[in-house]
Motif scaffolding. Structure first.
Motif, PDB file in Angstrom:
ATOM      1  N   LEU A  24       0.830  -1.208   0.000  1.00  0.00           N
ATOM      2  CA  LEU A  24       0.000   0.000   0.000  1.00  0.00           C
ATOM      3  C   LEU A  24       0.865   1.259   0.000  1.00  0.00           C
ATOM      4  CD1 LEU A  24      -2.883   1.042   0.083  1.00  0.00           C
ATOM      5  CD2 LEU A  24      -2.813   0.916   2.573  1.00  0.00           C
ATOM      6  N   VAL A  25       1.933   1.254   0.786  1.00  0.00           N
ATOM      7  CA  VAL A  25       2.833   2.415   0.828  1.00  0.00           C
ATOM      8  C   VAL A  25       3.493   2.622  -0.514  1.00  0.00           C
ATOM      9  CG1 VAL A  25       5.004   3.256   1.829  1.00  0.00           C
ATOM     10  CG2 VAL A  25       3.227   2.321   3.306  1.00  0.00           C
ATOM     11  N   ARG A  65      -1.704  11.060   2.625  1.00  0.00           N
ATOM     12  CA  ARG A  65      -2.674  10.376   1.758  1.00  0.00           C
ATOM     13  C   ARG A  65      -3.055   9.002   2.321  1.00  0.00           C
ATOM     14  NH1 ARG A  65      -1.409  11.828  -4.537  1.00  0.00           N
ATOM     15  NH2 ARG A  65      -1.016  14.054  -4.218  1.00  0.00           N
ATOM     16  N   PHE A  66      -2.131   8.347   3.005  1.00  0.00           N
ATOM     17  CA  PHE A  66      -2.410   7.047   3.613  1.00  0.00           C
ATOM     18  C   PHE A  66      -3.535   7.170   4.637  1.00  0.00           C
ATOM     19  CE2 PHE A  66      -1.690   3.968   6.999  1.00  0.00           C
ATOM     20  CZ  PHE A  66      -1.633   2.767   6.300  1.00  0.00           C
ATOM     21  N   ARG A  67      -3.451   8.176   5.501  1.00  0.00           N
ATOM     22  CA  ARG A  67      -4.467   8.329   6.539  1.00  0.00           C
ATOM     23  C   ARG A  67      -5.742   8.941   5.977  1.00  0.00           C
ATOM     24  NH1 ARG A  67      -1.828   6.675  10.764  1.00  0.00           N
ATOM     25  NH2 ARG A  67       0.411   7.106  11.031  1.00  0.00           N
ATOM     26  N   THR A  68      -5.613   9.780   4.945  1.00  0.00           N
ATOM     27  CA  THR A  68      -6.817  10.338   4.325  1.00  0.00           C
ATOM     28  C   THR A  68      -7.648   9.240   3.671  1.00  0.00           C
ATOM     29  OG1 THR A  68      -5.646  12.416   3.914  1.00  0.00           O
ATOM     30  CG2 THR A  68      -7.658  12.041   2.650  1.00  0.00           C
ATOM     31  N   GLU A  87       2.184   9.329  -8.111  1.00  0.00           N
ATOM     32  CA  GLU A  87       2.502  10.526  -8.885  1.00  0.00           C
ATOM     33  C   GLU A  87       3.966  10.489  -9.275  1.00  0.00           C
ATOM     34  OE1 GLU A  87       1.513  14.130  -6.968  1.00  0.00           O
ATOM     35  OE2 GLU A  87      -0.634  13.664  -6.743  1.00  0.00           O
ATOM     36  N   THR A  88       4.299  11.244 -10.265  1.00  0.00           N
ATOM     37  CA  THR A  88       5.686  11.365 -10.731  1.00  0.00           C
ATOM     38  C   THR A  88       6.111  12.816 -10.613  1.00  0.00           C
ATOM     39  OG1 THR A  88       5.358   9.551 -12.291  1.00  0.00           O
ATOM     40  CG2 THR A  88       7.284  10.985 -12.630  1.00  0.00           C
ATOM     41  N   PRO A  89       7.209  13.114  -9.884  1.00  0.00           N
ATOM     42  CA  PRO A  89       8.094  12.163  -9.197  1.00  0.00           C
ATOM     43  C   PRO A  89       7.432  11.560  -7.970  1.00  0.00           C
ATOM     44  CG  PRO A  89       8.704  14.411  -8.671  1.00  0.00           C
ATOM     45  CD  PRO A  89       7.637  14.508  -9.703  1.00  0.00           C
ATOM     46  N   ALA A  90       8.112  10.602  -7.351  1.00  0.00           N
ATOM     47  CA  ALA A  90       7.545   9.891  -6.211  1.00  0.00           C
ATOM     48  C   ALA A  90       7.315  10.843  -5.043  1.00  0.00           C
ATOM     49  CB  ALA A  90       8.484   8.754  -5.782  1.00  0.00           C
ATOM     50  N   LEU A  91       6.271  10.533  -4.282  1.00  0.00           N
ATOM     51  CA  LEU A  91       5.910  11.390  -3.161  1.00  0.00           C
ATOM     52  C   LEU A  91       6.906  11.261  -2.023  1.00  0.00           C
ATOM     53  CD1 LEU A  91       2.059  10.697  -3.045  1.00  0.00           C
ATOM     54  CD2 LEU A  91       3.236  12.608  -4.139  1.00  0.00           C
ATOM     55  N   SER A  92       6.960  12.338  -1.210  1.00  0.00           N
ATOM     56  CA  SER A  92       7.789  12.285  -0.019  1.00  0.00           C
ATOM     57  C   SER A  92       7.049  11.524   1.081  1.00  0.00           C
ATOM     58  CB  SER A  92       8.116  13.697   0.457  1.00  0.00           C
ATOM     59  OG  SER A  92       6.918  14.365   0.828  1.00  0.00           O
ATOM     60  N   TYR A  93       7.756  11.272   2.189  1.00  0.00           N
ATOM     61  CA  TYR A  93       7.131  10.510   3.265  1.00  0.00           C
ATOM     62  C   TYR A  93       5.930  11.243   3.838  1.00  0.00           C
ATOM     63  CZ  TYR A  93       6.336   8.403   7.804  1.00  0.00           C
ATOM     64  OH  TYR A  93       5.740   7.826   8.886  1.00  0.00           O
ATOM     65  N   ARG A  94       6.051  12.541   4.043  1.00  0.00           N
ATOM     66  CA  ARG A  94       4.938  13.296   4.637  1.00  0.00           C
ATOM     67  C   ARG A  94       3.721  13.286   3.734  1.00  0.00           C
ATOM     68  NH1 ARG A  94       7.462  18.703   7.532  1.00  0.00           N
ATOM     69  NH2 ARG A  94       8.747  17.601   9.094  1.00  0.00           N
ATOM     70  N   GLU A  95       3.944  13.460   2.422  1.00  0.00           N
ATOM     71  CA  GLU A  95       2.800  13.417   1.499  1.00  0.00           C
ATOM     72  C   GLU A  95       2.189  12.026   1.451  1.00  0.00           C
ATOM     73  OE1 GLU A  95       4.398  16.832  -1.627  1.00  0.00           O
ATOM     74  OE2 GLU A  95       4.693  14.710  -2.055  1.00  0.00           O
ATOM     75  N   MET A  96       3.023  10.992   1.440  1.00  0.00           N
ATOM     76  CA  MET A  96       2.500   9.626   1.436  1.00  0.00           C
ATOM     77  C   MET A  96       1.715   9.334   2.713  1.00  0.00           C
ATOM     78  SD  MET A  96       2.914   6.365   2.776  1.00  0.00           S
ATOM     79  CE  MET A  96       4.445   6.615   3.629  1.00  0.00           C
ATOM     80  N   ALA A  97       2.257   9.751   3.883  1.00  0.00           N
ATOM     81  CA  ALA A  97       1.569   9.479   5.139  1.00  0.00           C
ATOM     82  C   ALA A  97       0.233  10.209   5.196  1.00  0.00           C
ATOM     83  CB  ALA A  97       2.457   9.898   6.308  1.00  0.00           C
TER      84      ALA A  97
END
Length: 286
Positions: free
Chosen positions: A244-245, A264-267, A252-262
């Motif tokens: 999932l991560v 969207r993960f919780r959203t 998205e390109t380029p790859a998301l940063s950790y904060r953006e991924m986290a």
């Protein structure tokens, strides 16, 4: 209103003419026939009257002639000179010198009368001027009163604000003093010898062999809930979490940063602890 200036001028002129004629007749009458002296005196007075009449005529027309004025003053100076010369030949020279200035004084009075006429105003104009001056005085008085009232109001406001600020400062000082004493008391209690035993009665046990902590009273039936019940109900396995991560990271390109991924993960409604989520990120990004 013209009588205030014209009557003194007329009177002074008449006196000076009579005096000049009398002096000329008495003084020159001893050296020449008195009719000749009378003609000389009348000539001086007549020339003065002629120039004065012409000056008054020009003034009535709103005009002025410098030569005529000069001739008039010349006749006045001649008359004054005659009087002074006669006074110097007499035994009582002081008395005659005291009246020798009358012709010049008469010319000066006519000059004042001319200035009066050139600056005279009608009654309507004077009333308008007085009204304007009174209005200006009224406005000035109102402005002064308004300024004094505003100054008094501002002074009262500043006094009230100052007193209120002083009261607030006093209350803050007392509060700070009270808090300081309270913190001092707490610090003294914390540093005491039996502080550990006292704190154990209301917190988790910190010293072996002391009275166990007391529990808050429980009202009504209760059911214990596991601390990890919420996460264990929908917990993701490490592989599923890694997958999932990785999907969110490369969405998205380029790859998301950790904060953006986290974020969207919780959203998206997924649940995982911060420790597991960061471990999965490190495994995927390695």
């Amino acid at each position: 209103m013209n009588a205030k200036t014209v009557l003194p001028a007329v009177g002074m002129t008449a006196v000076s003419m009579v005096l000049t004629l009398a002096v000329v007749v008495m003084w020159l009458g001893t050296a020449m026939p008195w009719p000749v002296a009378l003609v000389v005196g009348l000539g001086i007075d007549g020339g003065w009257l002629a120039t004065l009449a012409y000056e008054r005529r020009l003034a009535a027309q709103g005009d002025h002639s410098t030569p005529v004025t000069a001739v008039g003053w010349s006749f006045g100076l001649i008359a004054t000179g005659v009087l002074i010369a006669h006074a110097l030949t007499e035994e009582s020279a002081g008395a005659w010198l005291a009246v020798a200035w009358l012709p010049i004084a008469a010319k000066a009075l006519w000059l004042v009368h001319g200035l009066w006429e050139r600056t005279a105003l009608t009654g309507e104009a004077l009333d308008a001027i007085q009204g304007i001056q009174q209005e200006a005085r009224d406005e000035a008085a109102v402005a002064r009163a308004r300024l004094r009232a505003e100054a008094s109001t501002e002074e009262t406001r500043l006094t009230a604000v100052t007193q209120a600020g002083a009261r607030v400062a006093h209350v803050q000082a007392r509060t700070a003093d009270t808090l300081s004493r309270a913190w001092s008391t707490l610090e003294t209690a914390r540093e005491g010898e039996d502080t550990g035993r006292a704190l154990t009665s209301v917190t988790t046990r910190v010293t072996p062999g002391v009275t166990p902590r007391w529990e808050l009273p429980i009202w009504g039936p209760t059911e214990p809930v596991s601390a990890f019940a919420l996460e264990s109900a929908g917990a993701l396995t490490d592989d599923a979490l890694d997958t999932l991560v990785d999907q969110i990271r490369h969405s998205e390109t380029p790859a998301l940063s950790y904060r953006e991924m986290a974020s969207r993960f919780r959203t998206a409604g997924h649940s995982a602890s911060e420790v597991r989520l960061r471990a999965a990120w490190k495994r995927v990004a390695a």
